[in-house]
Structures are given as C-alpha cells and as structure tokens.
Design a protein around this motif. Structure first.
Motif, PDB file in Angstrom:
ATOM      1  N   ALA A 233       0.850  -1.206   0.000  1.00  0.00           N
ATOM      2  CA  ALA A 233       0.000   0.000   0.000  1.00  0.00           C
ATOM      3  C   ALA A 233       0.880   1.250   0.000  1.00  0.00           C
ATOM      4  CB  ALA A 233      -0.927  -0.021   1.210  1.00  0.00           C
ATOM      5  N   VAL A 234       1.933   1.223   0.817  1.00  0.00           N
ATOM      6  CA  VAL A 234       2.867   2.356   0.864  1.00  0.00           C
ATOM      7  C   VAL A 234       3.563   2.490  -0.491  1.00  0.00           C
ATOM      8  CG1 VAL A 234       5.017   3.176   1.919  1.00  0.00           C
ATOM      9  CG2 VAL A 234       3.202   2.251   3.359  1.00  0.00           C
ATOM     10  N   PHE A 235       3.940   1.345  -1.058  1.00  0.00           N
ATOM     11  CA  PHE A 235       4.599   1.349  -2.374  1.00  0.00           C
ATOM     12  C   PHE A 235       3.683   2.015  -3.417  1.00  0.00           C
ATOM     13  CE2 PHE A 235       4.707  -0.894  -6.496  1.00  0.00           C
ATOM     14  CZ  PHE A 235       5.961  -0.490  -6.950  1.00  0.00           C
ATOM     15  N   ALA A 236       2.390   1.668  -3.372  1.00  0.00           N
ATOM     16  CA  ALA A 236       1.448   2.233  -4.346  1.00  0.00           C
ATOM     17  C   ALA A 236       1.436   3.749  -4.253  1.00  0.00           C
ATOM     18  CB  ALA A 236       0.042   1.672  -4.097  1.00  0.00           C
ATOM     19  N   ARG A 237       1.389   4.249  -3.023  1.00  0.00           N
ATOM     20  CA  ARG A 237       1.348   5.712  -2.838  1.00  0.00           C
ATOM     21  C   ARG A 237       2.663   6.342  -3.263  1.00  0.00           C
ATOM     22  NH1 ARG A 237      -0.049   4.633   2.724  1.00  0.00           N
ATOM     23  NH2 ARG A 237      -1.863   3.314   2.479  1.00  0.00           N
ATOM     24  N   ALA A 238       3.782   5.673  -2.986  1.00  0.00           N
ATOM     25  CA  ALA A 238       5.098   6.204  -3.378  1.00  0.00           C
ATOM     26  C   ALA A 238       5.186   6.371  -4.888  1.00  0.00           C
ATOM     27  CB  ALA A 238       6.204   5.278  -2.879  1.00  0.00           C
ATOM     28  N   CYS A 239       4.451   5.522  -5.612  1.00  0.00           N
ATOM     29  CA  CYS A 239       4.478   5.597  -7.085  1.00  0.00           C
ATOM     30  C   CYS A 239       3.457   6.600  -7.625  1.00  0.00           C
ATOM     31  CB  CYS A 239       4.158   4.231  -7.688  1.00  0.00           C
ATOM     32  SG  CYS A 239       5.408   2.991  -7.393  1.00  0.00           S
ATOM     33  N   GLY A 240       2.639   7.155  -6.731  1.00  0.00           N
ATOM     34  CA  GLY A 240       1.624   8.117  -7.199  1.00  0.00           C
ATOM     35  C   GLY A 240       0.262   7.486  -7.414  1.00  0.00           C
ATOM     36  N   GLY A 241       0.118   6.236  -6.994  1.00  0.00           N
ATOM     37  CA  GLY A 241      -1.192   5.590  -7.089  1.00  0.00           C
ATOM     38  C   GLY A 241      -1.896   5.591  -5.747  1.00  0.00           C
ATOM     39  N   GLU A 242      -2.930   4.762  -5.626  1.00  0.00           N
ATOM     40  CA  GLU A 242      -3.627   4.647  -4.346  1.00  0.00           C
ATOM     41  C   GLU A 242      -3.307   3.300  -3.729  1.00  0.00           C
ATOM     42  OE1 GLU A 242      -7.989   5.231  -4.231  1.00  0.00           O
ATOM     43  OE2 GLU A 242      -7.579   6.980  -5.484  1.00  0.00           O
ATOM     44  N   GLY A 243      -3.175   3.259  -2.398  1.00  0.00           N
ATOM     45  CA  GLY A 243      -2.861   1.993  -1.744  1.00  0.00           C
ATOM     46  C   GLY A 243      -3.691   1.767  -0.506  1.00  0.00           C
ATOM     47  N   TYR A 244      -4.154   0.547  -0.321  1.00  0.00           N
ATOM     48  CA  TYR A 244      -4.936   0.178   0.868  1.00  0.00           C
ATOM     49  C   TYR A 244      -4.400  -1.119   1.428  1.00  0.00           C
ATOM     50  CZ  TYR A 244      -8.179   3.478  -1.248  1.00  0.00           C
ATOM     51  OH  TYR A 244      -8.727   4.600  -1.800  1.00  0.00           O
ATOM     52  N   THR A 245      -4.553  -1.266   2.742  1.00  0.00           N
ATOM     53  CA  THR A 245      -4.197  -2.534   3.385  1.00  0.00           C
ATOM     54  C   THR A 245      -5.477  -3.144   3.935  1.00  0.00           C
ATOM     55  OG1 THR A 245      -2.113  -1.550   4.058  1.00  0.00           O
ATOM     56  CG2 THR A 245      -2.748  -3.583   5.186  1.00  0.00           C
ATOM     57  N   ALA A 246      -5.664  -4.437   3.726  1.00  0.00           N
ATOM     58  CA  ALA A 246      -6.868  -5.086   4.251  1.00  0.00           C
ATOM     59  C   ALA A 246      -6.485  -6.322   5.051  1.00  0.00           C
ATOM     60  CB  ALA A 246      -7.797  -5.459   3.105  1.00  0.00           C
ATOM     61  N   LYS A 247      -6.912  -6.327   6.320  1.00  0.00           N
ATOM     62  CA  LYS A 247      -6.650  -7.500   7.170  1.00  0.00           C
ATOM     63  C   LYS A 247      -7.948  -8.167   7.610  1.00  0.00           C
ATOM     64  CE  LYS A 247      -2.110  -6.115   8.660  1.00  0.00           C
ATOM     65  NZ  LYS A 247      -1.159  -5.735   9.657  1.00  0.00           N
ATOM     66  N   SER A 248      -9.073  -7.546   7.278  1.00  0.00           N
ATOM     67  CA  SER A 248     -10.366  -8.158   7.611  1.00  0.00           C
ATOM     68  C   SER A 248     -11.278  -7.990   6.406  1.00  0.00           C
ATOM     69  CB  SER A 248     -10.991  -7.462   8.816  1.00  0.00           C
ATOM     70  OG  SER A 248     -11.341  -6.134   8.435  1.00  0.00           O
ATOM     71  N   ARG A 249     -12.398  -8.691   6.468  1.00  0.00           N
ATOM     72  CA  ARG A 249     -13.331  -8.636   5.339  1.00  0.00           C
ATOM     73  C   ARG A 249     -13.905  -7.225   5.187  1.00  0.00           C
ATOM     74  NH1 ARG A 249     -16.773 -13.800   3.512  1.00  0.00           N
ATOM     75  NH2 ARG A 249     -17.598 -12.901   1.624  1.00  0.00           N
ATOM     76  N   ASP A 250     -14.166  -6.572   6.334  1.00  0.00           N
ATOM     77  CA  ASP A 250     -14.700  -5.196   6.282  1.00  0.00           C
ATOM     78  C   ASP A 250     -13.702  -4.250   5.628  1.00  0.00           C
ATOM     79  OD1 ASP A 250     -17.108  -5.708   7.298  1.00  0.00           O
ATOM     80  OD2 ASP A 250     -16.648  -5.070   9.355  1.00  0.00           O
ATOM     81  N   GLU A 251     -12.434  -4.380   6.045  1.00  0.00           N
ATOM     82  CA  GLU A 251     -11.401  -3.503   5.460  1.00  0.00           C
ATOM     83  C   GLU A 251     -11.281  -3.752   3.959  1.00  0.00           C
ATOM     84  OE1 GLU A 251      -8.436  -2.954   9.324  1.00  0.00           O
ATOM     85  OE2 GLU A 251      -7.811  -4.266   7.687  1.00  0.00           O
ATOM     86  N   LEU A 252     -11.376  -5.007   3.585  1.00  0.00           N
ATOM     87  CA  LEU A 252     -11.257  -5.339   2.164  1.00  0.00           C
ATOM     88  C   LEU A 252     -12.436  -4.768   1.383  1.00  0.00           C
ATOM     89  CD1 LEU A 252      -9.908  -6.858  -0.184  1.00  0.00           C
ATOM     90  CD2 LEU A 252     -11.190  -8.892   0.493  1.00  0.00           C
ATOM     91  N   ARG A 253     -13.621  -4.913   1.971  1.00  0.00           N
ATOM     92  CA  ARG A 253     -14.831  -4.413   1.285  1.00  0.00           C
ATOM     93  C   ARG A 253     -14.737  -2.896   1.081  1.00  0.00           C
ATOM     94  NH1 ARG A 253     -20.589  -6.856   3.008  1.00  0.00           N
ATOM     95  NH2 ARG A 253     -19.407  -8.762   2.637  1.00  0.00           N
ATOM     96  N   GLN A 254     -14.286  -2.213   2.147  1.00  0.00           N
ATOM     97  CA  GLN A 254     -14.143  -0.749   2.042  1.00  0.00           C
ATOM     98  C   GLN A 254     -13.122  -0.375   0.977  1.00  0.00           C
ATOM     99  OE1 GLN A 254     -13.230   0.967   5.850  1.00  0.00           O
ATOM    100  NE2 GLN A 254     -15.091   0.104   6.749  1.00  0.00           N
ATOM    101  N   ALA A 255     -11.990  -1.071   0.993  1.00  0.00           N
ATOM    102  CA  ALA A 255     -10.926  -0.764   0.028  1.00  0.00           C
ATOM    103  C   ALA A 255     -11.425  -0.991  -1.398  1.00  0.00           C
ATOM    104  CB  ALA A 255      -9.703  -1.632   0.306  1.00  0.00           C
ATOM    105  N   LEU A 256     -12.130  -2.077  -1.608  1.00  0.00           N
ATOM    106  CA  LEU A 256     -12.617  -2.375  -2.959  1.00  0.00           C
ATOM    107  C   LEU A 256     -13.679  -1.361  -3.400  1.00  0.00           C
ATOM    108  CD1 LEU A 256     -12.756  -6.268  -2.803  1.00  0.00           C
ATOM    109  CD2 LEU A 256     -11.488  -4.943  -4.500  1.00  0.00           C
ATOM    110  N   THR A 257     -14.496  -0.931  -2.453  1.00  0.00           N
ATOM    111  CA  THR A 257     -15.531   0.062  -2.776  1.00  0.00           C
ATOM    112  C   THR A 257     -14.865   1.369  -3.236  1.00  0.00           C
ATOM    113  OG1 THR A 257     -16.868  -0.940  -1.070  1.00  0.00           O
ATOM    114  CG2 THR A 257     -17.615   1.196  -1.862  1.00  0.00           C
ATOM    115  N   GLN A 258     -13.790   1.757  -2.534  1.00  0.00           N
ATOM    116  CA  GLN A 258     -13.073   2.980  -2.937  1.00  0.00           C
ATOM    117  C   GLN A 258     -12.344   2.770  -4.267  1.00  0.00           C
ATOM    118  OE1 GLN A 258     -11.632   5.604  -0.359  1.00  0.00           O
ATOM    119  NE2 GLN A 258     -12.121   4.590   1.555  1.00  0.00           N
ATOM    120  N   ALA A 259     -11.724   1.597  -4.394  1.00  0.00           N
ATOM    121  CA  ALA A 259     -10.950   1.316  -5.610  1.00  0.00           C
ATOM    122  C   ALA A 259     -11.854   1.332  -6.837  1.00  0.00           C
ATOM    123  CB  ALA A 259     -10.271  -0.045  -5.480  1.00  0.00           C
ATOM    124  N   LYS A 260     -13.072   0.876  -6.647  1.00  0.00           N
ATOM    125  CA  LYS A 260     -14.016   0.763  -7.767  1.00  0.00           C
ATOM    126  C   LYS A 260     -14.286   2.127  -8.414  1.00  0.00           C
ATOM    127  CE  LYS A 260     -18.518  -1.015  -8.797  1.00  0.00           C
ATOM    128  NZ  LYS A 260     -19.816  -1.424  -8.297  1.00  0.00           N
TER     129      LYS A 260
END
Ligand SMILES: Cc1ncc(C[n+]2csc(CCOP(=O)(O)OP(=O)(O)O)c2C)c(N)n1
Ligand SMILES: [Mg+2]
Length: 279
Positions: A233-260
């Motif tokens: 996730a940090v790498f993604a931001r360092a490159c100028g993209g967006e990065g998220y970390t997901a360790k639970s299903r809720d975090e993953l769902r939120q990240a995917l909703t934003q990514a979409k």
C-alpha cells in the motif's frame, strides 16, 4: 483446478470426447474408454489419448456433423452430474459466505466478485491464487487473461496494463500473489504515468505458497519459500497511485468500494490467513 463432480464424471464416463484440446494431465482422464477427438490439426489426433474416431475440422460444424448422426437417449448420467454440479456450487457459495475472524482466500475472491463489472477484464498471476480463482471466481461475460501454458509468474501486472491499453473503457482487475507481483512491481509506475486506472489485489502471504504446498505434498520440508513482507500500500502511494491494506473482510470491502470509483491505479495489500491451495 477442476471440480470434484467433473473428476468423478471423467472416471465414470463410457465415452470421452476431446474437442480442440491439448489437455496434458493423463491421470485425470479415464483409464480406458472409447474416445472421439476433434481438432483442426490431424497431427494431434491420438496424441494424448488413443481414439476410436478422429475427426479433423472446425469444432462447430464437425460437432454438428457428429450430433446429426446420433440419437437422443434418456440417461441418468447427465442428470446425476448436473445435480452434483449444483451441489458443488452450493458448497463453494457456503465457503465464500462463511465469516471467519481472519481473511481466507475464498473470501477475497467473493469480495472481488461483488465489485466486478459485467464486461471487466481479470488479469491473473501464477501461484496458489490461480487455483483459488479457478475454483471460486464465477465469470459471466468477463474476460480472463493468464499465462496458461508457461505458467509465468509476474504476468498479472503486464496483463492488466495491456488490457487497460487495449480496452480503456473496461474495468481491469488483477489478482496477484506477493511473489509474482514483486517480480515486476516497478511497472506499477507505468500504470500511474500513463493514467491507467486498475485494481490490483495482492494476496500477501509472505511466501511462495504454491511451491511450499508442492514441497510438502512430496513429503519434503519446505525450503526457500519465505518472502519478506513488503508494504504494497505504501509502495502504491510512493508511485503516485492509491494503496490500501486489508486484514479483515470489512477492510477489504471498504478498500474495494473505494478502488471501484478511483481514477488511479490502486493496490490492495490483502493479508490472507492461509492460502494453502484447495485440494
Ligand atoms: C517465472 C517463474 N518462476 C518460477 C515459477 C514457479 N512457481 C510457480 S508458482 C510459484 C510461487 C508463487 O508465489 P506467489 O506469487 O507469492 O503466489 P502464492 O502461491 O503465494 O499465492 C513459483 C515460484 C513460475 N511459475 N514462473
Ligand atoms: Mg505468496
């Protein structure tokens, strides 16, 4: 990669039809049954399996030629296996819906499925992820890009970049292992530079899981399979993209909703509990 009912059907069938295939896994074919092979290339007839009848031609007209000469027959075999297939899919659905504290690979696939658009392109890397996707991801009109013959790790990101360049209007999602992705991850900056929005889902298990599994299956001790933990996730931001970390299903769902809805390339660094390939 296949399903249990397909494997059973293979063992119980009394006729095998090989249609335009170079299926190399002889163990999964029935021991000795009558076989028909259809192919445009006469050289491959009988190459993988002894055949009773070889038909050289394009599949559609040749299969029609064949079925025109057959009579329809009432048979319990088809019905039995259609029912088994339905039960198999119900079981997979249950696996995907069962909630656990930590994320399991089938949950990640289930969440990706939720945000996948009807005409999306899915780019798949090589590793245990390949098996998870083969088993759990239900593709309808979506296209799948993968390194089918060579099984080349690292193909997921270039596949996604190529897909987005070729089809700028389509949603592009890549499913990657941390090992495969880290072989060519510097090219993420190419996706940023050329404004290629895409969603990269990285299964972060800090190992070459498929290889560990293969070593253990052969009764060996796992060696040289551990990887360092990269913060993708940090790498993604360092490159100028967006990065998220997901360790639970809720975090993953939120990240995917934003990514979409993001207009940038996105990496979601997903910590999966145990990605031992399904047996
Ligand atoms: C270029 C290349 N090197 C090595 C291999 C052998 N290989 C197949 S899967 C795999 C491990 C993949 O690890 P990772 O990308 O982390 O996925 P995981 O199995 O952990 O889900 C390896 C080394 C390969 N297929 N391609
Ligand atoms: Mg891995």
């Amino acid at each position: 990669m296949g399903t249990d009912p397909a494997e059973q059907a293979m063992q119980e069938t009394d006729l095998l039809i090989l249609a335009g295939t170079a299926f190399p896994y002889r163990d999964y074919l029935p021991a000795d049954v009558a076989a028909i092979q259809i192919d445009t290339d006469p050289k491959v007839i009988g190459k993988y399996y002894p055949v009773l009848l070889g038909l050289v031609g394009e599949l559609a007209p040749t299969a029609t030629w064949l079925t025109d000469r057959l009579m329809e027959k009432e048979d319990a075999f088809l019905l039995t296996y259609q029912q088994k297939r339905e039960r198999w899919h119900d079981t997979l659905q249950q696996d995907m819906n069962t909630e656990t504290q930590q994320l399991q690979p089938q949950h990640v696939i289930a969440e990706v499925q939720r945000i996948l658009q009807e005409n999306a392109i899915v780019s798949l890397d090589v590793g245990s992820i390949t098996l998870w996707v083969a088993r759990y991801l239900q593709l309808n009109n979506q296209q799948l890009v993968l390194s089918a013959w060579l099984g080349t790790m690292g193909c997921g990101l270039p596949g996604a970049i190529a897909a987005k360049l070729a089809y700028p209007d389509k949603q592009v999602v890549a499913i990657l292992g941390d090992g495969g992705f880290s072989m060519g991850m510097q090219d993420f900056v190419t996706a940023v530079k050329y404004d290629l929005p895409m969603i990269l889902v990285v299964f972060n298990n800090q190992k070459l899981q498929l290889i560990e599994h293969e070593q253990q299956e052969m009764g060996n001790k796992a060696t040289q399979v551990d990887l360092a933990n990269i913060d993708f996730a940090v790498f993604a931001r360092a490159c100028g993209g967006e990065g998220y970390t997901a360790k639970s299903r809720d975090e993953l769902r939120q990240a995917l909703t934003q990514a979409k809805v993001s207009r940038k390339p996105v990496i979601i660094d997903v910590f999966v509990e145990d990605s031992t390939p399904p047996s």
